[in-house]
Write a protein that holds these residues in place. Structure first.
Motif, PDB file in Angstrom:
ATOM      1  N   VAL A 111      -1.505  10.860  -1.725  1.00  0.00           N
ATOM      2  CA  VAL A 111      -2.017  10.212  -2.937  1.00  0.00           C
ATOM      3  C   VAL A 111      -1.470  10.935  -4.166  1.00  0.00           C
ATOM      4  N   LEU A 131       0.144   4.327   1.040  1.00  0.00           N
ATOM      5  CA  LEU A 131      -0.046   5.317   2.102  1.00  0.00           C
ATOM      6  C   LEU A 131       0.422   4.799   3.451  1.00  0.00           C
ATOM      7  N   ASN A 138      -6.929   1.089  -4.874  1.00  0.00           N
ATOM      8  CA  ASN A 138      -5.705   0.908  -5.622  1.00  0.00           C
ATOM      9  C   ASN A 138      -5.783  -0.337  -6.486  1.00  0.00           C
ATOM     10  N   THR A 157      -6.664  -2.368  -1.605  1.00  0.00           N
ATOM     11  CA  THR A 157      -5.795  -2.714  -2.732  1.00  0.00           C
ATOM     12  C   THR A 157      -6.422  -3.905  -3.433  1.00  0.00           C
ATOM     13  N   PRO A 184       0.836  -1.209   0.000  1.00  0.00           N
ATOM     14  CA  PRO A 184       0.000   0.000   0.000  1.00  0.00           C
ATOM     15  C   PRO A 184       0.864   1.249   0.000  1.00  0.00           C
ATOM     16  N   SER A 223      -2.836   4.693   6.521  1.00  0.00           N
ATOM     17  CA  SER A 223      -4.151   4.238   6.121  1.00  0.00           C
ATOM     18  C   SER A 223      -4.431   2.860   6.691  1.00  0.00           C
ATOM     19  N   VAL A 282      -5.871  -0.834   5.760  1.00  0.00           N
ATOM     20  CA  VAL A 282      -5.864  -1.536   4.482  1.00  0.00           C
ATOM     21  C   VAL A 282      -6.754  -2.770   4.466  1.00  0.00           C
ATOM     22  N   GLN A 325      -7.966   2.193   2.778  1.00  0.00           N
ATOM     23  CA  GLN A 325      -7.359   1.816   1.514  1.00  0.00           C
ATOM     24  C   GLN A 325      -7.728   0.393   1.114  1.00  0.00           C
ATOM     25  N   LEU A 375      -9.340   5.068  -0.606  1.00  0.00           N
ATOM     26  CA  LEU A 375      -8.382   5.013  -1.710  1.00  0.00           C
ATOM     27  C   LEU A 375      -8.466   3.614  -2.299  1.00  0.00           C
TER      28      LEU A 375
END
Lengths: 252, 416
Positions: free
Chosen positions: B399, B76, B183, B154, B74, B79, B81, B152, B181
């Protein structure tokens, strides 16, 4: 400093410069005057490296190097500066950011270390003061929403930041009121030294009341047809360009 | 009719896929099946797929997998996750202020919320996702919770030939505020087929930064379905950095008064990449603002598609809707197809839209070079300036920095 020899240049098959000769030495100020269409702007464009122009003959030696073989950016890195007649607006590109990149790429070219952010900002403060540019304008997008006078002042500010060996001022006086003209001229004069040179391209002699030239040249039909000193500029102011046209057009 | 006799491309395409074992509503399962029975891949004769050819996608032999070994990290620091690898939900921690439930462990009541605003009719991709989704996540931002750090997700594909139909339902409950976020990353030939359902409750606020960093062999067709209740705020920034073929369907239903909706996007395809953004903002209720800004820089032989539609329904008076799409083609062979559309049925509204496509300003490049900048630096500066309007909409500076670092890598930019 710069030696222009028998320079011929054309654009779209039309020949504009037809065998121009000019030598400028360090410490000198030269003025190039001439009627519209004589080739004044072509000369500055060719020297700065605009690719639309084709060089058909002649040579330009700049500080011992063949200028015509250098890219536009390398000419700048060697110390050539053009103050544009019509400075371009570039939205979103910050004036100082781009100048920092320019300065550092010039320094890299010369084998010098990058300038620190602190030293750079100190330089910006010093040079904006020198040319009387509002420091807020220095951090804004390049020329975006600037008045005519602010744009010209920004050109001189950039010149002050980059400290060129040879500066070409292309119609820097056009569109300036008398106050702006004085501020811009004061800026230029303060940058003058025995090690650098300035070419002032202008249609009118009034700028030459402020930036005193050592030599005045008359450009007509792609050639320097007459050279003299300050008094030549006054004669042109008084009599216009018609006598030049008559004298040289008939000789063809 | 002829296509019914022979096996359709779509049937062949999905022959390895495993039907979902989730107890989704019977209607939507049946509906999806029916769509997949009766339709095939859309062609360029289909209005919504006019410029996006799916031939190569339809020829892929894909499979699903339980391999969930992730590799990407990740970007960030601060954050929380949740990670999904090859279509499998892997670990996630408890996150303060959120209730996270797997579909497979959810109550009937929650399960019945799935698909409420996801159109299936004529839409094979939403149908594929519905029928083959292995599991999904309900993410609820609890009532009146304000979550400071970004959450976040991912979503990574790293197994050759993987088909990843992931499904997420994010419910921002009344008065809540959160920032996600997303990703998306891949390293191989694959198809990412995510469906995200967003329900933004009364007076809730949700910001989504969606970053697509897909492999040059990866296909991605994503569907974001947003439903906004009154006084809510929704903002999505879609940053498409790479991928062989990327299609983003973003549909926003604004079904309450006094809502604010922002959709921004930037895309920088190169080589033979294709990026297609289809957006719909549907204003059903009065007194709302929406603004849309998409900007693209296209290199190589890449193709860009933008289709943005704004509806203002008869009841939706006093709407301010702004839409703009601007593009720069930086190679001779790049193509952009842009179509902004407005359909207004109310009479007291303020709407504007515009689209421009051009080349990089050669005079500006010359100006910068005449000050000593290399061509590369001058182009980098100009490109950054152009997409800067969109990147400035991202509130999280980490970001922005991450996007920036990827752009330097992908496009050989000068580090400025």
């Amino acid at each position: 400093m710069i030696k222009i020899n028998n320079l011929h240049a054309s654009i779209e098959e039309k020949e504009i410069l037809k065998g121009l000769n000019l030598t400028v030495n360090a410490g000198e100020v030269h003025a190039i005057m001439g009627p519209n269409g004589a080739g004044k702007s072509t000369l500055s464009s060719v020297l700065a490296g605009r690719e639309e122009y084709k060089i058909t003959d002649g040579s330009v030696e700049f500080d011992g190097k063949n200028l015509l073989e250098l890219s536009t950016e390398d000419r700048a890195r060697e110390g050539l500066f053009l103050a544009f007649q019509y400075p371009i607006e570039i939205p979103g590109v910050s004036n100082v950011n781009f100048l920092r990149t320019a300065l550092n790429e010039i320094r890299e070219y010369k084998g010098l270390d990058a300038i620190s952010a602190k030293d750079f900002m100190a330089l910006v403060r010093q040079k904006t003061a020198l040319v009387g540019l509002d420091s807020k304008l220095a951090t804004r997008s390049v020329n975006e929403g600037f008045s005519g006078g602010e744009k010209k002042r920004n050109e001189i500010f950039q010149m002050a930041m980059l400290e060129p060996k040879l500066a070409i001022l292309d119609e820097t006086d056009s569109g300036l009121d008398i106050d702006a003209l004085r501020i811009v001229s004061d800026g230029v004069n303060s940058l003058k030294s025995k090690d650098n040179a300035i070419i002032v391209i202008t249609h009118y002699q009034r700028l030459l009341d402020y930036i005193i030239p050592d030599y005045v040249h008359v450009l007509f039909d792609g050639k320097i047809v007459k050279s003299g000193q300050k008094d030549l500029a006054l004669k042109l102011e008084e009599h216009g360009y018609d006598w030049i046209k008559e004298e040289f057009a008939t000789r063809k | 009719m002829e296509s019914n006799l022979q096996i359709s491309k779509l049937k062949k395409f999905s022959s390895n896929f495993i039907e979902t074992s989730l107890s989704l509503k019977k209607e939507i399962i049946l509906h999806s099946k029916q769509i997949l029975e009766n339709f095939d891949f859309p062609t360029t004769r289909d209005e919504h797929w006019k410029y996006t050819r799916l031939t190569k996608l339809s020829q892929l032999l894909l499979h699903q997998t339980s391999n969930s070994n992730g590799v990407s990290l990740p970007p960030l620091n601060n954050s929380q996750v949740i990670s999904i690898v090859n279509g499998n939900i892997t670990s996630y921690n408890r996150i303060e202020g959120l209730s996270i439930t797997k579909f497979s462990e959810a109550t009937k009541e929650k399960i019945n919320l799935i698909g409420k605003y996801v159109p299936l009719d004529g839409n094979i991709f939403n149908s594929l996702n519905t029928l083959y989704c292995k599991d999904g996540l309900f993410i609820e931002v609890n009532e009146n919770q304000r979550i400071e750090n970004p959450i976040q997700l991912t979503i990574e594909n790293n197994e050759q030939g993987v088909f990843s139909p992931i499904r997420i339902l994010i419910h921002s409950k009344k008065g809540s505020s959160a920032q996600f976020l997303l990703n998306f990353e891949s390293t191989c030939e694959s198809l990412s087929l995510p469906v995200f359902e967003y329900h933004i409750g009364q007076n809730a606020r949700l910001t989504v930064d969606k970053i697509q960093l897909e492999s040059n062999k990866a296909f991605s067709i994503s569907s974001d379905q947003v439903y906004q209740e009154r006084d809510s705020y929704f903002k999505i920034n879609t940053i498409s950095l790479s991928g062989k073929l990327t299609r983003n369907n973003l549909n926003i239903l604004v079904d309450g008064e006094n809502c604010e909706t922002h959709l921004n996007g930037t895309y920088l395809p190169k080589d033979d990449q294709l990026i297609d953004n289809h957006t719909v903002v549907d204003h059903l209720q009065p007194n709302c603002n929406s603004s849309e800004l998409y900007k693209g820089v296209l290199n190589g032989k890449s193709i860009g598609v933008f289709n943005g539609k704004v509806f203002v329904r008869p009841n939706a008076q006093k709407i301010n809707a702004f839409q703009s799409n601007a593009n720069v083609l930086i190679s001779e062979d790049a193509t952009m197809n842009s179509k902004p559309e407005l359909e207004i049925y109310a009479d007291d509204v303020k709407c504007s839209h515009g689209s421009t496509t051009g080349q990089m300003d050669e005079d500006a490049l010359f100006y910068l070079r005449s000050r000593g900048l290399s061509t590369k630096s001058a182009r980098t500066l100009m490109t950054q300036a152009f997409i800067g309007d969109v990147l400035n909409k991202i509130e999280n500076s980490e970001v922005v920095e991450y996007v920036h670092s990827k752009l330097i890598e992908l496009h050989d930019w000068t580090e400025l």
